[in-house]
Design an enzyme around this catalytic site. Sequence first.
Site, PDB file in Angstrom:
ATOM      1  N   ARG A   1      -3.117 -11.560 -38.565  1.00 56.00           N
ATOM      2  CA  ARG A   1      -2.774 -12.416 -39.705  1.00 56.00           C
ATOM      3  C   ARG A   1      -1.733 -11.738 -40.592  1.00 56.00           C
ATOM      4  O   ARG A   1      -0.912 -12.374 -41.206  1.00 56.00           O
ATOM      5  CB  ARG A   1      -4.026 -12.716 -40.522  1.00 56.00           C
ATOM      6  CG  ARG A   1      -5.092 -13.477 -39.743  1.00 56.00           C
ATOM      7  CD  ARG A   1      -6.411 -13.457 -40.475  1.00 56.00           C
ATOM      8  NE  ARG A   1      -7.453 -14.177 -39.773  1.00 56.00           N
ATOM      9  CZ  ARG A   1      -8.433 -13.572 -39.084  1.00 56.00           C
ATOM     10  NH1 ARG A   1      -8.489 -12.267 -38.992  1.00 56.00           N
ATOM     11  NH2 ARG A   1      -9.362 -14.309 -38.491  1.00 56.00           N
TER      12      ARG A   1
ATOM     13  N   HIS B   1      -9.982 -10.790 -45.250  1.00 56.67           N
ATOM     14  CA  HIS B   1     -10.173 -11.755 -44.160  1.00 56.67           C
ATOM     15  C   HIS B   1      -9.228 -11.292 -43.051  1.00 56.67           C
ATOM     16  O   HIS B   1      -8.099 -11.759 -42.940  1.00 56.67           O
ATOM     17  CB  HIS B   1      -9.833 -13.181 -44.612  1.00 56.67           C
ATOM     18  CG  HIS B   1      -9.788 -14.163 -43.466  1.00 56.67           C
ATOM     19  ND1 HIS B   1     -10.865 -14.402 -42.634  1.00 56.67           N
ATOM     20  CD2 HIS B   1      -8.794 -14.964 -43.002  1.00 56.67           C
ATOM     21  CE1 HIS B   1     -10.534 -15.301 -41.734  1.00 56.67           C
ATOM     22  NE2 HIS B   1      -9.272 -15.646 -41.922  1.00 56.67           N
TER      23      HIS B   1
ATOM     24  N   ASP C   1     -15.779 -16.081 -42.258  1.00 49.00           N
ATOM     25  CA  ASP C   1     -16.398 -14.949 -41.545  1.00 49.00           C
ATOM     26  C   ASP C   1     -17.893 -14.857 -41.872  1.00 49.00           C
ATOM     27  O   ASP C   1     -18.709 -14.525 -41.014  1.00 49.00           O
ATOM     28  CB  ASP C   1     -15.690 -13.648 -41.921  1.00 49.00           C
ATOM     29  CG  ASP C   1     -14.192 -13.770 -41.763  1.00 49.00           C
ATOM     30  OD1 ASP C   1     -13.699 -13.605 -40.647  1.00 49.00           O
ATOM     31  OD2 ASP C   1     -13.512 -14.096 -42.756  1.00 49.00           O
TER      32      ASP C   1
ATOM     33  N   ARG D   1     -19.515 -17.297 -39.769  1.00 48.28           N
ATOM     34  CA  ARG D   1     -19.573 -16.787 -38.385  1.00 48.28           C
ATOM     35  C   ARG D   1     -20.683 -15.753 -38.222  1.00 48.28           C
ATOM     36  O   ARG D   1     -21.360 -15.722 -37.200  1.00 48.28           O
ATOM     37  CB  ARG D   1     -18.219 -16.149 -38.018  1.00 48.28           C
ATOM     38  CG  ARG D   1     -17.126 -17.159 -37.807  1.00 48.28           C
ATOM     39  CD  ARG D   1     -15.755 -16.521 -37.687  1.00 48.28           C
ATOM     40  NE  ARG D   1     -14.768 -17.522 -37.290  1.00 48.28           N
ATOM     41  CZ  ARG D   1     -13.461 -17.393 -37.457  1.00 48.28           C
ATOM     42  NH1 ARG D   1     -12.961 -16.308 -38.018  1.00 48.28           N
ATOM     43  NH2 ARG D   1     -12.642 -18.351 -37.054  1.00 48.28           N
TER      44      ARG D   1
HETATM   45  N1  LIG Z   1      -8.149 -18.672 -43.919  1.00 49.19           N
HETATM   46  C1  LIG Z   1      -8.613 -19.034 -42.722  1.00 49.19           C
HETATM   47  O1  LIG Z   1      -9.778 -18.771 -42.426  1.00 49.19           O
HETATM   48  C2  LIG Z   1      -7.686 -19.789 -41.795  1.00 49.19           C
HETATM   49  C3  LIG Z   1      -8.164 -20.441 -40.647  1.00 49.19           C
HETATM   50  C4  LIG Z   1      -7.251 -21.140 -39.872  1.00 49.19           C
HETATM   51  C5  LIG Z   1      -5.894 -21.140 -40.207  1.00 49.19           C
HETATM   52  N2  LIG Z   1      -5.489 -20.458 -41.298  1.00 49.19           N
HETATM   53  C6  LIG Z   1      -4.077 -20.378 -41.695  1.00 49.19           C
HETATM   54  O2  LIG Z   1      -3.615 -21.657 -42.085  1.00 49.19           O
HETATM   55  C7  LIG Z   1      -2.211 -21.685 -41.882  1.00 49.19           C
HETATM   56  C8  LIG Z   1      -1.849 -22.911 -41.080  1.00 49.19           C
HETATM   57  O3  LIG Z   1      -2.429 -22.841 -39.784  1.00 49.19           O
HETATM   58  P1  LIG Z   1      -2.342 -24.112 -38.835  1.00 49.19           P
HETATM   59  O4  LIG Z   1      -3.051 -23.802 -37.582  1.00 49.19           O
HETATM   60  O5  LIG Z   1      -2.716 -25.342 -39.595  1.00 49.19           O
HETATM   61  O6  LIG Z   1      -0.765 -24.088 -38.531  1.00 49.19           O
HETATM   62  P2  LIG Z   1       0.146 -25.338 -38.165  1.00 49.19           P
HETATM   63  O7  LIG Z   1       1.418 -24.733 -37.595  1.00 49.19           O
HETATM   64  O8  LIG Z   1      -0.612 -26.342 -37.377  1.00 49.19           O
HETATM   65  O9  LIG Z   1       0.427 -25.977 -39.588  1.00 49.19           O
HETATM   66  C9  LIG Z   1       1.196 -25.321 -40.544  1.00 49.19           C
HETATM   67  C10 LIG Z   1       1.845 -26.431 -41.354  1.00 49.19           C
HETATM   68  O10 LIG Z   1       2.522 -25.839 -42.449  1.00 49.19           O
HETATM   69  C11 LIG Z   1       3.640 -26.654 -42.685  1.00 49.19           C
HETATM   70  N3  LIG Z   1       4.643 -25.928 -43.488  1.00 49.19           N
HETATM   71  C12 LIG Z   1       5.347 -24.824 -43.145  1.00 49.19           C
HETATM   72  N4  LIG Z   1       6.178 -24.491 -44.158  1.00 49.19           N
HETATM   73  C13 LIG Z   1       5.978 -25.375 -45.164  1.00 49.19           C
HETATM   74  C14 LIG Z   1       6.524 -25.529 -46.466  1.00 49.19           C
HETATM   75  N5  LIG Z   1       7.445 -24.690 -46.945  1.00 49.19           N
HETATM   76  N6  LIG Z   1       6.073 -26.568 -47.215  1.00 49.19           N
HETATM   77  C15 LIG Z   1       5.128 -27.412 -46.744  1.00 49.19           C
HETATM   78  N7  LIG Z   1       4.575 -27.297 -45.530  1.00 49.19           N
HETATM   79  C16 LIG Z   1       4.992 -26.298 -44.736  1.00 49.19           C
HETATM   80  C17 LIG Z   1       4.156 -26.973 -41.284  1.00 49.19           C
HETATM   81  O11 LIG Z   1       4.976 -28.121 -41.299  1.00 49.19           O
HETATM   82  C18 LIG Z   1       2.858 -27.236 -40.547  1.00 49.19           C
HETATM   83  O12 LIG Z   1       2.494 -28.596 -40.613  1.00 49.19           O
HETATM   84  C19 LIG Z   1      -1.838 -20.371 -41.182  1.00 49.19           C
HETATM   85  O13 LIG Z   1      -1.421 -19.448 -42.172  1.00 49.19           O
HETATM   86  C20 LIG Z   1      -3.148 -19.948 -40.585  1.00 49.19           C
HETATM   87  O14 LIG Z   1      -3.204 -18.559 -40.342  1.00 49.19           O
HETATM   88  C21 LIG Z   1      -6.351 -19.808 -42.106  1.00 49.19           C
END
Ligand SMILES: NC(=O)c1ccc[n+]([C@@H]2O[C@H](COP(=O)([O-])OP(=O)(O)OC[C@H]3O[C@@H](n4cnc5c(N)ncnc54)[C@H](O)[C@@H]3O)[C@@H](O)[C@H]2O)c1
Length: 284
Positions: free
Chosen positions: A53, A140, A113, A116
């Site tokens: 990450r 995380h 987590d 989990r």
């Molecule tokens: N915290 C957690 O436990 C957890 C769990 C899953 C995913 N995530 C995080 O969530 C984020 C997204 O993951 P995902 O699988 O949904 O990815 P994804 O690629 O499916 O979606 C990301 C989205 O962000 C949008 N985006 C990018 N830049 C942007 C901007 N400047 N303005 C507006 N929108 C924008 C993209 O268009 C896309 O739709 C990642 O950082 C991922 O690591 C966190």
Amino acid sequence: MKTLAEGHVHDLKDAVLSSHTTRIVAGEFSDCSSADVIVITAGVSQIQSMRSRRDDLHESAAIIRDIITEVRRYNSDGIVVIASNPVDALTYAALKWSGSPSARVIGSGTSLDTSRLRWRLGERYGISPHNVHAYVIGEHGDSQVAALSSAHIAGIPLEEFCRDQELPYDEADLKTVADETRTAGYTIRAEKGATYYGIGAALVRIVTAILRDERAVFTVSTLVPPPMGLGDVCLSLPAIIGSGGVERILSIPLNEAERRALKRSAEIVRQDLGTLDFGAATLR
Ligand SMILES: NC(=O)c1ccc[n+]([C@@H]2O[C@H](COP(=O)([O-])OP(=O)(O)OC[C@H]3O[C@@H](n4cnc5c(N)ncnc54)[C@H](O)[C@@H]3O)[C@@H](O)[C@H]2O)c1
């Protein structure tokens, strides 16, 4: 990006009849002006499954900076919940760039987590995860800490519970549970590309707790109070979540190894923060 948002809207609207009535729109930032809670999930795709990450820090920070600036242009007070990774560094950065009080910018942190860990312990001991109390704290990420020394079931410390129930209490097995918890995100991403449901459900619980002023405990990423001696950093600790965001941060008992691991986790997040440019931004 707008077309993608509209695609999600059309797909989600197809589910309304079978789920619950919800208004779904592809909005503009100005639409969040009266929101009580704003959830930010934009970030770098998880598709490259073995990337940590932390590898996404600079790309994600630029995205968060743009978004938090726009959100706060229209909404100065709503509680911001960040899920984008690396969530601890981004929560701290969003706090700085927003100029908001620390209680009002929260990261989903290790809430996922903790979930989990609890279902895994529940499966080991044949008991509902609702009745297993144990927290994952810290980053995380790879340096997270499963605070197993304070884990309990129905108020009974884990070791005593095992003795009472004539179950094996096996430290090596508990380490495996903690390791599986820490690497669960990588495992799911290797299997199916991205994690969706766990984080989605965790975000729903956090937002519900805010909207209903539940004062429920979650391990969210939040600015650590100075007396904890972990430095100027956001990371996850059990916190009471209510209508004001983080209402109170709780200090759970830790053994020496857990305390050391938490310090190390804070150091890792601080190292990342040291590479971001906060200019004249200050914390409130
Ligand atoms: N915290 C957690 O436990 C957890 C769990 C899953 C995913 N995530 C995080 O969530 C984020 C997204 O993951 P995902 O699988 O949904 O990815 P994804 O690629 O499916 O979606 C990301 C989205 O962000 C949008 N985006 C990018 N830049 C942007 C901007 N400047 N303005 C507006 N929108 C924008 C993209 O268009 C896309 O739709 C990642 O950082 C991922 O690591 C966190």
